[in-house]
Design an enzyme around this catalytic site. Structure first.
Site, PDB file in Angstrom:
ATOM      1  N   GLN A  16      28.609  -5.844  86.945  1.00 15.24           N
ATOM      2  CA  GLN A  16      29.719  -7.047  87.155  1.00 15.24           C
ATOM      3  C   GLN A  16      28.659  -8.306  86.840  1.00 15.24           C
ATOM      4  O   GLN A  16      29.210  -9.296  86.612  1.00 15.24           O
ATOM      5  CB  GLN A  16      30.176  -7.331  88.223  1.00 15.24           C
ATOM      6  CG  GLN A  16      31.440  -5.990  88.516  1.00 15.24           C
ATOM      7  CD  GLN A  16      32.090  -6.214  90.050  1.00 15.24           C
ATOM      8  OE1 GLN A  16      31.461  -6.932  90.672  1.00 15.24           O
ATOM      9  NE2 GLN A  16      33.319  -5.606  90.085  1.00 15.24           N
ATOM     10  N   GLY A  17      27.459  -7.878  86.758  1.00 15.60           N
ATOM     11  CA  GLY A  17      26.372  -9.061  86.614  1.00 15.60           C
ATOM     12  C   GLY A  17      26.334 -10.122  87.698  1.00 15.60           C
ATOM     13  O   GLY A  17      27.008  -9.582  88.887  1.00 15.60           O
ATOM     14  N   LEU A  18      25.788 -11.114  87.709  1.00 12.86           N
ATOM     15  CA  LEU A  18      25.481 -11.886  89.116  1.00 12.86           C
ATOM     16  C   LEU A  18      26.450 -12.814  88.959  1.00 12.86           C
ATOM     17  O   LEU A  18      26.780 -14.044  88.841  1.00 12.86           O
ATOM     18  CB  LEU A  18      24.100 -12.826  88.642  1.00 12.86           C
ATOM     19  CG  LEU A  18      23.396 -12.950  89.787  1.00 12.86           C
ATOM     20  CD1 LEU A  18      23.021 -11.917  90.766  1.00 12.86           C
ATOM     21  CD2 LEU A  18      22.015 -13.525  89.149  1.00 12.86           C
ATOM     22  N   HIS A  19      27.902 -12.354  89.476  1.00 17.09           N
ATOM     23  CA  HIS A  19      28.930 -12.965  89.667  1.00 17.09           C
ATOM     24  C   HIS A  19      29.126 -13.639  91.115  1.00 17.09           C
ATOM     25  O   HIS A  19      27.833 -13.822  91.748  1.00 17.09           O
ATOM     26  CB  HIS A  19      30.285 -12.315  89.658  1.00 17.09           C
ATOM     27  CG  HIS A  19      30.496 -11.091  90.532  1.00 17.09           C
ATOM     28  ND1 HIS A  19      31.251 -10.833  91.429  1.00 17.09           N
ATOM     29  CD2 HIS A  19      29.688  -9.996  90.598  1.00 17.09           C
ATOM     30  CE1 HIS A  19      31.083  -9.907  91.983  1.00 17.09           C
ATOM     31  NE2 HIS A  19      30.290  -9.153  91.535  1.00 17.09           N
ATOM     32  N   MET A  20      30.049 -14.058  91.620  1.00 16.86           N
ATOM     33  CA  MET A  20      29.949 -15.069  92.810  1.00 16.86           C
ATOM     34  C   MET A  20      29.363 -14.548  94.000  1.00 16.86           C
ATOM     35  O   MET A  20      28.598 -15.012  94.680  1.00 16.86           O
ATOM     36  CB  MET A  20      31.374 -15.497  93.163  1.00 16.86           C
ATOM     37  CG  MET A  20      31.147 -16.846  94.046  1.00 16.86           C
ATOM     38  SD  MET A  20      32.681 -17.653  94.176  1.00 16.86           S
ATOM     39  CE  MET A  20      32.403 -18.969  92.835  1.00 16.86           C
TER      40      MET A  20
END
Lengths: 103, 158
Positions: A16-20
């Site tokens: 998801q990557g560096l999401h919140m």
């Protein structure tokens, strides 16, 4: 008082990557250290203790980021943050687990 | 990604009436349903999903801003709206301050990168103090629309 600096190159592992939520975990963990923590992606440098700043990187899976800490606990900070990124920011089982962990 | 790529203009709410966290989420999702951005059949499930996400950690990122969000299979691309609460709402924010500015985002579960790009766009613009201040001072949905359009045109540069 002399300040030391430490850096580590990390690669975002989670799909998801560096999401919140990961950004939170990172900022929260970085804030436990006295050292200044910055994240560098290509030519962009942001405050590693700010969720808002980290999100502006829009760092997807596979993105290479340099973690830089400057201060008395710089080495410890970089080590812990490097591990956090390498762990892929696992989803907490319990709602409040995200705000605990780390001694 | 620009605001115009995911913000549903008809759902923009410049006078949020709700005074607590759950009610704000209900009001903003309700706006997205009324505007046709979300289906009414999905309304409750989406509200519950956003509330559940808040339990993992508040999306109140400080400075009077919150970004409540979730992933939901009913949307084909990220769908969002903006809410402005003139008085501010207790959103259990990181800095404990009431939230005046809400960016709600619902993304498809299989579009991680689009979700990330929408968040990147929102947070980059929020970095600009003037942009935030103008939005918080908005009185009408048209005011908000205009500020978002100006931001899309890079008239706020920080």
């Amino acid at each position: 008082m002399s300040s030391t600096s430490a850096t580590a190159k990390v690669i975002i592992q989670n799909p998801q990557g560096l999401h919140m939520r990961p950004a939170y975990l990172f900022a929260e963990t970085a804030s436990k250290f006295e050292s200044e923590v910055e994240l560098i992606k290509e030519d962009v440098r942001v405050n590693g203790k700010s969720v808002l700043d980290i999100l502006t990187l829009g760092a997807a899976q596979g993105t290479e980021i340099l973690v830089e800490a400057v201060g008395n606990d710089a080495h410890a900070a970089v080590e812990v943050l490097e591990q956090l990124v390498a762990s892929g920011f696992p989803t907490p089982e319990k709602p409040d687990e995200a705000s605990e962990s780390q001694a | 990604m620009k605001f115009s790529d995911f913000i549903n203009n008809k759902a923009i709410n410049a006078s949020v009436e709700a005074t607590d966290k759950e009610a704000v989420i209900r009001e903003l999702v309700g706006g997205l349903v009324s505007s046709g951005g979300l289906k009414s059949a999905d309304k409750d499930a989406i509200i519950q999903a956003i509330l559940k996400r808040e339990e993992l950690g508040t999306t109140g990122i400080g400075r009077g801003i919150a970004v409540p969000h979730t992933k939901h299979a009913s949307v084909k691309s990220p769908v969002g709206t903006v809410g402005v609460s003139p008085d501010g709402v207790d959103f259990k924010s990181l800095d404990g301050e009431p939230v005046q500015l809400f960016f709600m985002l619902i993304s498809p579960p299989d579009q991680q990168s689009e979700h990330l790009k929408a968040l990147e766009n929102i947070t980059k613009k929020l970095h600009d103090e003037t942009f935030c201040r103008f939005l918080k001072q908005s009185k009408t949905a048209d005011d908000v629309k205009q500020i978002l359009a100006e931001a899309d045109d890079n008239q706020f540069v920080s």
